[in-house]
Design a protein around this motif. Structure first.
Motif: not given
Ligand code: ADP
Length: 765
Positions: A665-670, A695-697, A714-716, A724-730
């Motif tokens: 879902s991150n790959a799709i979102k970003f 891998n995403d493009n 952490q979010r960018l 998003g909540t910034g919790i998915g990757l953790s």
């Molecule tokens: P969220 O998606 O809820 O913001 P995540 O913990 O999943 O939180 O991701 C943290 C941050 O990492 C995202 O806010 C995004 O900036 C960056 N990120 C994660 N996955 C990707 C991706 N596939 N491509 C680009 N940036 C990503």
């Protein structure tokens, strides 16, 4: 400068546990005179040997040698065979250690000579314990002489004796010796097996043996790139070795901690620990390690663009420790010093060092560095305006680089060739070379070459009359230059911080040394396990309570805030002024977000606490489940998912689905807003683990955030841009850690990201 850094990073590991190289002779002076003989005649040999042993343990080798030698002479004269054998074994050990510390092979024949003494001893004296020691020490000598096959035979023999006699202490020593040997042979899994076996049989609290074992774990886990584990064991080792006053082990611990910190780019901490290791090495005359600490400290300073400090360390090594260095390390140091001079715009000096690097690399047939130093040399010749030679050198470099097929050095050479052709007004040729070089530079993250590439392209396009392109590259050139200068400056600043931190560290270490403070760490193994179990239970209970609080106690007041806000809005909106709607919206939005965060936090806290049973699960099935869960999003965004053949692992569906679904879902979102999103899921493997990549493009992640994104919350990006909540990757990281693996990401801004995670294979059993 970054090419050097690449090699640094690579040498960083190599340098630490080098095979000893020995060149210069060194003699102890042993004062023996008739007076002393007289005194000795009345001194008990036992006392001398005990005192020698004690000195040896504290690595005061001169004193140890002195006493052992006198005891040996005395026992031989008095024909007390058992004592002279004990003395001979001690002498062999002392000579062996001395050779290792000084990097001097001349000591090993002496060590062997004393070991051979035991051959003449009568059967009655050769107890199993003596035979064990003979094998162990012989193995260690052979190991230092790089006779690994022989060393292995001796250690195996020692192990056999220990097993036959059922002496656990000896068995642990033999197993850890074998482990050390296998580290040198780069067979880390085998080394790990030996060390684990040693830990298994150790049923009593014995700090000395624990130190042997932790020392091995610390080194092995560095080699296996499992840095957190290495850190944990090395920290234990540090405490134990301080208690035991075992300086050599302490140095091992300090080195390990420094390396792990360096790898994790905690340069400040890395330098502190290397410095500490350096001081300890000086205290016991461990020249071999002094040299390598200095190199590593220099390397880190070069990483931090503190060239002066780096140069300083390298110069010391080159003037005082030449004899310790193996040729490959010397080539690299010459090259690094040359590079620093080149960056400091001292091409004459740079040329001298690159020439030295080239000659030596040629001599020891280190092809990669032959090519590298030629490329550097040619670039320097260009800087000196010697274009004819520069061209010749670069062409020579090109042939070797192509033959080797490596990237390292290629970017420098191509861009330099571009530069030379540009000066010769062959613009088309210059363009092709520079473009090719630029691509490699970007791939290798060699910022200096990258910037030079942009600059050159701007000049070339100008000559070709393509002014728009020339302008674009000029712009890119200034932007990157500015960015890079900023990064450099930030890193340089760290230098002052380090100086301050070193002082602080000193205080901290003093405090740590205070006895008893770490009693708890040194509990016996069974105590430790019992305590860990207890802690685990307690943590589970805390977690359960936390989850309850998060889901009920915190959400309840939140719900109240939400409802009453809506109520107030409804009842009084007409009486308030025009902006109140906006404010109410802010509140409602905040409440909803907080609600989401609490849900996410709850999810994070309860990972792995379900009752679901672990079983063999094929990851292709997991991906299919994720696709079903995400079907609406996938259809809306017309995402193309390409799935390779994925392995079967041992885990639960809920963990694996959460993991992969979050990444998908991150790959799709970003994704890139104006491009069809393509996601590729693939798997590779090595001996011990499966590595899965997603891998995403998409939009990619800039380098400085690559580690940070795994930290909770952490979010960018602004919430308004990407929700998003910034919790998915953790959550992903926690799951992967729980399964015994690692997770990391590689990414290029505007091109896409690849998330990797590893899962150990042994979990299948
Ligand atoms: P969220 O998606 O809820 O913001 P995540 O913990 O999943 O939180 O991701 C943290 C941050 O990492 C995202 O806010 C995004 O900036 C960056 N990120 C994660 N996955 C990707 C991706 N596939 N491509 C680009 N940036 C990503």
């Amino acid at each position: 400068m970054d090419i050097v850094v690449n090699i640094f990073a690579y040498r960083f590991f190599l340098i630490q546990y080098p095979l000893p190289i020995f060149i210069i002779a060194y003699e102890f002076s042993i004062p023996v005179n008739s007076n002393q003989d007289l005194i000795l005649a009345s001194a008990p040999i036992d006392n001398l040997l005990n005192s020698s042993s004690k000195h040896y343990q504290k690595r005061r080798l001169k004193k140890a040698l002195n006493n052992a030698q006198i005891a040996y002479d005395f026992a031989t004269k008095a024909d007390r065979k058992a004592d002279s054998i004990r003395a001979a074994l001690l002498l062999a050990q002392i000579y062996n250690t001395n050779g290792k510390y000084l990097g001097d092979t001349n000591f090993f024949p002496k060590a062997i000579k004393y070991i051979h003494e035991t051959a003449t001893a009568p059967e009655t004296i050769l107890t199993p314990s003596i035979r064990f020691q003979v094998e162990l020490i012989s193995g260690q000598i052979q190991q230092n002489l790089e006779q690994f096959q022989l060393a292995n035979e001796h250690f195996q023999q020692a192990l056999a004796i220990a097993e036959e006699e059922k002496v656990i202490t000896e068995k642990v020593l033999a197993l850890t010796a074998l482990s050390q040997l296998y580290i040198l042979l780069n067979q880390f899994s085998k080394a790990l097996e030996y060390t684990e076996e040693a830990l298994d049989i150790l049923n009593e609290k014995d700090d000395k043996l624990l130190a042997e074992i932790y020392s091995q774990f610390g080194q092995i886990y560095i080699k296996k790139q499992e840095y957190s584990k290495s850190l944990e064991y090395s920290q234990y080792l540090l405490v134990i070795s301080k208690r035991l006053k075992d300086t050599e082990k302490e140095i091992t611990a300090l080195n390990n901690i420094a390396i792990v910190s360096g790898v994790k780019t905690n340069y400040k901490i890395a330098i502190q620990y290397f410095l500490e290791a350096l001081n300890k090495s000086k205290a016991i005359g461990y020249r071999h390690n002094i040299a390598h600490c200095l190199i590593n400290i220099g390397t880190i300073y070069a990483h931090l663009y503190n060239y002066e400090e780096a140069l300083d360390r390298y110069q010391i090594v080159l003037t005082k420790y030449q004899d310790i260095l193996d040729d490959n390390t010397r080539v690299i140091i010459y090259n690094n010093v040359g590079n620093i001079h080149y960056t400091n715009e001292q091409p004459e000096d740079a040329k001298a060092y690159f020439t030295q690097a080239y000659d030596l690399a040629q001599q020891c047939n280190y092809q990669e560095m032959v090519a590298h130093s030629l490329a550097q040399l040619s670039r320097t010749e260009t800087a000196l305006g010697d274009f004819d030679n520069a061209l010749k050198t670069a062409q020579e470099a090109r042939i070797i680089i192509d033959k080797l097929g490596t990237l390292n050095g290629r970017q420098i050479n191509l861009i330099n060739l571009g530069d030379i052709y540009f000066r010769e007004e062959s613009y088309q040729e210059a363009l092709n070379l520079t473009q090719e070089g630029l691509e490699v530079a970007i791939q290798l993250k060699d910022h200096t070459s990258e910037i030079r590439g942009y600059q050159l392209l701007a000049l070339i396009f100008e000559k070709l009359g393509k002014y728009k392109l020339a302008f674009e590259y000029q712009l890119k050139y200034s932007q990157r230059k500015e960015e890079f200068a900023k990064i450099q400056n930030n890193k340089r600043f760290l230098h002052f911080e380090i100086k301050y931190a070193i002082k602080e560290k000193q205080k901290e270490i003093e405090q740590l040394t205070k006895e008893n403070e770490f009693q708890s760490i040194l509990l016996s193994k069974s105590d430790q396990i019992a305590r860990q179990n207890e802690e685990l239970l307690q943590m589970n209970e805390e977690l359960r309570q936390f989850a309850y609080v998060a889901s009920h106690d915190l959400k309840e007041p939140l719900r109240m805030i939400g409802s009453y806000t809506q109520l107030i809005n409804r009842l009084y909106a007409s009486k308030l002024d025009g902006d109140s709607d906006v404010y109410f919206n802010f509140i409602t939005e905040g409440v909803a977000r907080m609600n989401n965060l609490l849900d996410a936090l709850l999810k994070y806290a309860t990972i792995g606490h379900s009752e679901e049973e672990e079983k063999e699960i094929n990851l292709n099935d997991v991906v299919e489940i994720c696709k079903v869960n995400l079907r609406v999003l996938l259809a809306e965004t017309e995402t193309d998912i390409q799935i390779g053949e994925l392995p079967t692992v041992y885990s639960t569906y809920s963990l694996l689905t959460q993991l992969i679904q979050n990444l998908l879902s991150n790959a799709i979102k970003f994704r890139q807003p104006d491009q069809k999103s393509v996601i590729k899921i693939q798997a590779t493997e090595n001996l011990e683990e499966h590595i899965i990549s997603v891998n995403d493009n998409g939009i990619g992640i800039s380098e400085e955030y690559l580690e940070r994104i795994f930290v909770i919350f952490q979010r960018l990006h602004a919430r308004t841009k990407y929700q998003g909540t910034g919790i998915g990757l953790s959550i992903c990281q926690k799951i992967v850690k729980r399964l015994g693996g690692r997770i990391w990401v590689e990414s290029v801004v505007d091109e896409g990201s690849t998330f990797y995670f590893s899962l150990p294979k042994q979990d299948m059993e």
